[in-house]
Design an enzyme around this catalytic site. Sequence first.
Site, PDB file in Angstrom:
ATOM      1  N   GLY A   1      58.170  19.478 -42.973  1.00 30.22           N
ATOM      2  CA  GLY A   1      56.825  19.645 -43.497  1.00 30.22           C
ATOM      3  C   GLY A   1      56.531  21.000 -44.120  1.00 30.22           C
TER       4      GLY A   1
ATOM      5  N   GLY B   1      49.213  16.618 -41.492  1.00 31.71           N
ATOM      6  CA  GLY B   1      49.192  18.004 -41.943  1.00 31.71           C
ATOM      7  C   GLY B   1      48.074  18.387 -42.874  1.00 31.71           C
ATOM      8  N   SER B   2      48.363  19.375 -43.742  1.00 33.00           N
ATOM      9  CA  SER B   2      47.330  19.962 -44.595  1.00 33.00           C
ATOM     10  C   SER B   2      47.918  20.352 -45.946  1.00 33.00           C
ATOM     11  CB  SER B   2      46.741  21.205 -43.920  1.00 33.00           C
ATOM     12  OG  SER B   2      47.733  22.212 -43.763  1.00 33.00           O
TER      13      SER B   2
ATOM     14  N   GLY C   1      40.716  35.188 -51.444  1.00 33.52           N
ATOM     15  CA  GLY C   1      40.835  34.925 -50.017  1.00 33.52           C
ATOM     16  C   GLY C   1      41.617  36.010 -49.316  1.00 33.52           C
TER      17      GLY C   1
ATOM     18  N   GLY D   1      42.312  36.063 -45.989  1.00 37.51           N
ATOM     19  CA  GLY D   1      42.839  35.620 -44.705  1.00 37.51           C
ATOM     20  C   GLY D   1      44.342  35.846 -44.647  1.00 37.51           C
TER      21      GLY D   1
ATOM     22  N   GLY E   1      42.471  28.942 -47.720  1.00 41.06           N
ATOM     23  CA  GLY E   1      42.710  28.111 -46.547  1.00 41.06           C
ATOM     24  C   GLY E   1      43.319  26.773 -46.912  1.00 41.06           C
TER      25      GLY E   1
ATOM     26  N   HIS F   1      53.277  26.834 -34.446  1.00 40.04           N
ATOM     27  CA  HIS F   1      53.565  26.783 -33.008  1.00 40.04           C
ATOM     28  C   HIS F   1      52.476  26.047 -32.234  1.00 40.04           C
ATOM     29  CE1 HIS F   1      52.034  30.771 -34.211  1.00 40.04           C
ATOM     30  NE2 HIS F   1      51.401  30.852 -33.057  1.00 40.04           N
TER      31      HIS F   1
ATOM     32  N   HIS G   1      62.920  52.763 -23.171  1.00 43.87           N
ATOM     33  CA  HIS G   1      62.575  53.881 -24.043  1.00 43.87           C
ATOM     34  C   HIS G   1      63.781  54.247 -24.909  1.00 43.87           C
ATOM     35  CE1 HIS G   1      60.839  57.710 -25.317  1.00 43.87           C
ATOM     36  NE2 HIS G   1      62.009  58.289 -25.028  1.00 43.87           N
TER      37      HIS G   1
END
Length: 462
Positions: A44, A143-144, A179, A181, A266, A315, A439
Amino acid sequence: MANDASTVFDVVILGGGSGGYAAALRAAQLGLSVALIEKGELGGTCLHRGCIPTKALLHAAEIADETKEAAEFGVLATFQGIDINGVHKYKDDVIAGLYKGLQGLVASRKVHFIQGAGKLSSQTSVDVNGQRIEGRHIILATGSVPRSIPGLEIDGNRIISSDHALKLDRIPKSAVILGGGVIGVEFASVWKSFGVDVTIVEALPHLVPLEDENSSKLLERAFRKRGIKFELKARFSGVEYTETGVRVSTENGKQIDADLLLVAIGRGPVSAGLGYEENGVAMDRGYVLVDEYMRTNVPTISAVGDLVPTLQLAHVGFAEGILVAERLAGLKPVPLDYDGVPRVTYSNPEVASVGISESKAVELYGKDKVVTLKYNLAGNGKSKILKTAGEIKLVQVKDGAVVGVHMVGARMGEQVGEAQLIYNWEALPAEVAQLIHAHPTQSEALGEAHLALAGKPLHAHD
């Protein structure tokens, strides 16, 4: 319509992106018979048009920046420019390797994969390629796609979406990104590294507006330093073609000329014409509505991923798909805590967070109950070596757990795993302060921040 037929599958999944294939793999692992239907390529958006290709571009951009800045580290190197075809080959090779691996994984789990454009035909069936696939349960995972604004036509040449940007065969001299974002900010970061004059137009008061305001301000400061321009509180009013590119106008009267406009406002759900409403599935603005167990109002149908109104992250899709598979197999999965999901914007610098923002904490607990602490990466040895600036901000309920970790700086996405444990295990600052961090590492910064919050700072002023 012919029935596929001798078999009724335990689960039929419509959509083979992150949520769909995760559900398929987990359901098969638990002994369920699974049919997985995908009209495009398995994997996808995330694998082919999202997470993976964008991060490959961002890594190429990082290499470009490091080459330009090599002399600061005593390394003699010459930056000669970007071979965009070479960049695409590198990106496509990464995708191809992962795609092949995913295909092998699906086959090894005995998932019945069908490539074709499916449509929900009843509450227990999907039609695809002239056949009817029957299932005891259906999972919708379609989905999108990139959104646009009514009247703003994406032509794929001068006015493009993120899909087009990932395959752009040229490096523009200038670009406007509509946008601010995650998607817009990541492409701004890539293109600036590639030598593009970039301007972001964002209607809200800050870049990455879903993050803690402090993270947004730190990113804005870093972008100014890098020469990435942005217009905030600037609502888009129109775009026109010029002789060589586009002219973008905002409602406050500004006009910006550029070679192209990237529309990055978006992504919207893919649900139109797929038979969802006709078969009784409750919808809202194209999204499929679900409860905390990803169940729709139809007992035989669940939905996951970008199709439902939760965080649009790969995720999250994985987790939702696994949750549904386990529920259908008779296990008792725990609903997702979406505040506990790690979020990363892979720009330069990176923005990473888990938990809630300071403003949300104040809203939930009251101003007098919220304690915050900022740890500057200037005090971290590894960050100094990397020449990165930034900050870690902790949000704590007074005398209680840390409820928000917000980080800005190079490689902060690699630190969000520990931050996720801190939030999700409701750790007290004193408990994290007891842990010894190697460290010099950037993870030390998280440890030092908690030492300071616990009242015993080491490499930080009181």
